[in-house]
Design an enzyme around this catalytic site. Structure first.
Site, mmCIF file in Angstrom:
data_model
loop_
_atom_site.group_PDB
_atom_site.id
_atom_site.type_symbol
_atom_site.label_atom_id
_atom_site.label_comp_id
_atom_site.label_asym_id
_atom_site.label_seq_id
_atom_site.Cartn_x
_atom_site.Cartn_y
_atom_site.Cartn_z
ATOM 1 N N ASP A 186 0.864 -1.187 0.000
ATOM 2 C CA ASP A 186 0.000 0.000 0.000
ATOM 3 C C ASP A 186 0.897 1.233 0.000
ATOM 4 O O ASP A 186 2.124 1.114 -0.075
ATOM 5 C CB ASP A 186 -0.919 -0.002 1.231
ATOM 6 C CG ASP A 186 -0.160 0.217 2.538
ATOM 7 O OD1 ASP A 186 1.083 0.289 2.511
ATOM 8 O OD2 ASP A 186 -0.805 0.311 3.590
ATOM 9 N N ASP A 231 1.452 4.773 2.338
ATOM 10 C CA ASP A 231 1.077 5.389 3.611
ATOM 11 C C ASP A 231 1.469 6.864 3.630
ATOM 12 O O ASP A 231 2.604 7.206 3.301
ATOM 13 C CB ASP A 231 1.798 4.671 4.771
ATOM 14 C CG ASP A 231 1.588 3.169 4.741
ATOM 15 O OD1 ASP A 231 0.509 2.721 5.157
ATOM 16 O OD2 ASP A 231 2.501 2.442 4.282
ATOM 17 N N ASP A 275 -3.239 4.455 2.806
ATOM 18 C CA ASP A 275 -3.562 4.820 4.188
ATOM 19 C C ASP A 275 -3.254 6.294 4.391
ATOM 20 O O ASP A 275 -2.146 6.742 4.094
ATOM 21 C CB ASP A 275 -2.695 4.017 5.180
ATOM 22 C CG ASP A 275 -3.214 2.603 5.377
ATOM 23 O OD1 ASP A 275 -4.416 2.372 5.146
ATOM 24 O OD2 ASP A 275 -2.420 1.736 5.783
HETATM 25 P P1 GTP Z 1 4.144 -2.499 2.968
HETATM 26 O O1 GTP Z 1 2.949 -1.586 3.014
HETATM 27 O O2 GTP Z 1 3.745 -3.935 2.894
HETATM 28 O O3 GTP Z 1 5.105 -2.124 1.930
HETATM 29 O O4 GTP Z 1 4.925 -2.363 4.351
HETATM 30 P P2 GTP Z 1 4.794 -1.229 5.443
HETATM 31 O O5 GTP Z 1 5.978 -1.314 6.327
HETATM 32 O O6 GTP Z 1 4.517 0.097 4.810
HETATM 33 O O7 GTP Z 1 3.537 -1.733 6.277
HETATM 34 P P3 GTP Z 1 2.159 -1.030 6.648
HETATM 35 O O8 GTP Z 1 1.651 -0.173 5.567
HETATM 36 O O9 GTP Z 1 1.249 -2.116 7.112
HETATM 37 O O10 GTP Z 1 2.473 -0.158 7.920
HETATM 38 C C1 GTP Z 1 3.358 0.936 7.919
HETATM 39 C C2 GTP Z 1 3.675 1.345 9.314
HETATM 40 O O11 GTP Z 1 2.543 1.866 9.945
HETATM 41 C C3 GTP Z 1 4.161 0.187 10.186
HETATM 42 O O12 GTP Z 1 5.245 0.626 10.936
HETATM 43 C C4 GTP Z 1 3.022 -0.106 11.108
HETATM 44 O O13 GTP Z 1 3.493 -0.504 12.368
HETATM 45 C C5 GTP Z 1 2.338 1.230 11.178
HETATM 46 N N1 GTP Z 1 0.911 1.042 11.387
HETATM 47 C C6 GTP Z 1 0.022 0.460 10.571
HETATM 48 N N2 GTP Z 1 -1.198 0.480 11.127
HETATM 49 C C7 GTP Z 1 -1.066 1.079 12.298
HETATM 50 C C8 GTP Z 1 -1.960 1.423 13.343
HETATM 51 O O14 GTP Z 1 -3.151 1.163 13.306
HETATM 52 N N3 GTP Z 1 -1.429 2.081 14.403
HETATM 53 C C9 GTP Z 1 -0.110 2.395 14.472
HETATM 54 N N4 GTP Z 1 0.361 3.028 15.533
HETATM 55 N N5 GTP Z 1 0.736 2.101 13.525
HETATM 56 C C10 GTP Z 1 0.280 1.444 12.458
HETATM 57 MN MN MN Z 2 2.711 0.403 3.746
HETATM 58 MN MN MN Z 3 -0.395 0.807 5.571
#
Ligand code: GTP
Ligand code: MN
Ligand code: MN
Length: 383
Positions: A204, A206, A328
């Site tokens: 995704d 972020d 996100d």
């Molecule tokens: P990919 O999206 O698979 O490339 O990996 P990513 O590391 O970007 O994972 P992800 O998008 O799931 O999450 C990004 C960061 O946001 C991670 O460090 C998560 O711990 C954090 N994160 C995701 N959801 C939440 C949440 O609901 N609360 C908090 N505090 N952190 C979150």
């Molecule tokens: Mn991500």
């Molecule tokens: Mn995410």
């Protein structure tokens, strides 16, 4: 051949957050095996086991050279009995029998397929499997009631399971920047998540949004979402509101790992730009339906017609001018922005380890909102 002197060189902190991170992985055969078992544990709601395998995988990734013998692992932290058994199996036999049998198992395959649907977690997937649903076809036939997220997830299944590229992340970043500029000038957008760590693809994209003047960010999310919606950029969105300041006693010490920022889970409709287009010549992107359909006129058997119709569908898919991407969005007040960026950059294990280190070694509590000194009677954020 590795000498004893070289073996002694592996000195690694037990906290993943204290290690130098690298994109060079000298032990991908081992980290792949451990990561698969971590994933399998998570898919089965066994979080403790999942973390243990993630820690072991991260440790193996941090080693500066390829491991070829168990003796090299003497004294290393983070390697439990189970992980060591898996590593030994890979070193001696080239593969881990547990990994191989997991990969082949009907349950693992089904969990992967079903949780590949946006909005479907391990619990839902488990329930469906117990009802005899192992794939998307069976799910569609079952007549299960799906919620709005799951319906969207199923509809855009292929797109959402295709990795997002950095170019696509940047294209979405421009759209998000345009959205915040349109609703509140001076707002700032930061790319977080895996792309901020330098990953080349992600599941995704972020973003963290803030405004340099404290308080201006209040009410920003609904406006940004409304703008994106009005421009046709959103295929799905669900916004959850901030709950950090909700308790009557003011900001209490954060209780869980989840943060309380206002947040929007969404699916973007991203128009494919020049950089995402296939290498086909310009004029082919203008392909009209009739050009693709024309061969149907020449079909003289049902089977041929079926073939051609399949070809048409594939043609149509490859000429689709947009694709669905998970995005996100998080809004943070400027006073918490630094902690929010840190908390949303990941990886999940890094964040977990950083918090464990803060607590155990520094007697402090770190969250995506603040850093607290536990020795202070009232919880004054550390600036
Ligand atoms: P990919 O999206 O698979 O490339 O990996 P990513 O590391 O970007 O994972 P992800 O998008 O799931 O999450 C990004 C960061 O946001 C991670 O460090 C998560 O711990 C954090 N994160 C995701 N959801 C939440 C949440 O609901 N609360 C908090 N505090 N952190 C979150
Ligand atoms: Mn991500
Ligand atoms: Mn995410």
């Amino acid at each position: 051949q590795i000498s004893e002197a070289e073996v002694a060189l592996f000195s690694v902190s037990s906290y993943a957050c204290q290690r130098r991170t690298t994109l060079d992985n000298h032990n991908s055969n081992l980290t792949d095996a451990l990561s698969l078992l971590a994933e399998n544990a998570e898919l089965n709601n066994e979080d403790g086991r999942g973390v243990a395998f993630r820690r072991a995988a991260a440790l193996m990734k941090a080693l500066p050279t390829q491991v070829i013998s168990m003796s090299q692992l003497r004294g290393l932290p983070c390697l439990g009995e189970h992980s060591l058994r898996v590593i030994k199996d890979v070193l001696e036999n080239g593969v881990s029998s547990e990994v191989e049998s997991t990969k082949q198992s009907k349950r693992y395959k089904a969990l992967k397929i079903l949780t590949g649907i946006f909005g479907v977690g391990a619990k839902t997937a488990d329930r469906w499997i117990r009802e005899g649903i192992y794939n998307l076809e069976q799910l569609r036939d079952s007549g299960q009631t799906l919620n709005r997220a799951q319906k969207s997830g199923l509809e855009h299944y292929d797109d959402l399971n295709e990795p997002v590229t950095k170019a696509e992340a940047d294209a979405i970043g421009e759209i998000v920047q345009k959205a915040v500029d349109s609703v509140l000038t001076g707002s700032q957008v930061a790319l977080t998540g895996g792309f901020r760590r330098g990953k080349l693809t992600g599941h995704d994209v972020d973003f963290l949004i803030t405004h340099p003047e404290e308080g201006k960010e209040v009410g920003l999310m609904p406006k940004v979402v409304a703008w994106l919606e009005s421009q046709g950029f959103l295929l799905y969105q669900k916004t959850t509101r901030n709950s950090y300041l909700e308790s009557k006693d003011g900001p209490a010490r954060p209780a869980s790992n989840m943060d309380r920022f206002e947040r929007c889970f969404s699916i973007f409709k991203l128009t494919k730009g020049k950089e995402q287009e296939s290498t086909q010549p310009e004029e082919q992107n203008d392909l009209k339906t009739k050009d693709v359909l024309r061969p149907h006129m020449q079909a003289d058997t049902d089977q041929q017609l079926c073939e051609l119709s399949k070809n048409y569908q594939m043609e149509a898919a490859s000429h689709k001018i947009w694709r669905a991407v998970r995005v996100d969005l998080v809004v943070s007040p400027i006073s918490q922005f630094a902690f929010a960026v840190l908390g949303w950059t990941g990886s999940k294990l890094f964040e977990r380890e950083l918090r464990r280190w803060a607590g155990h070694e520094k007697n402090m509590s770190l969250s995506s909102h603040a850093l607290f000194d536990n020795t202070q009677l009232c919880f004054h954020p550390v600036s």
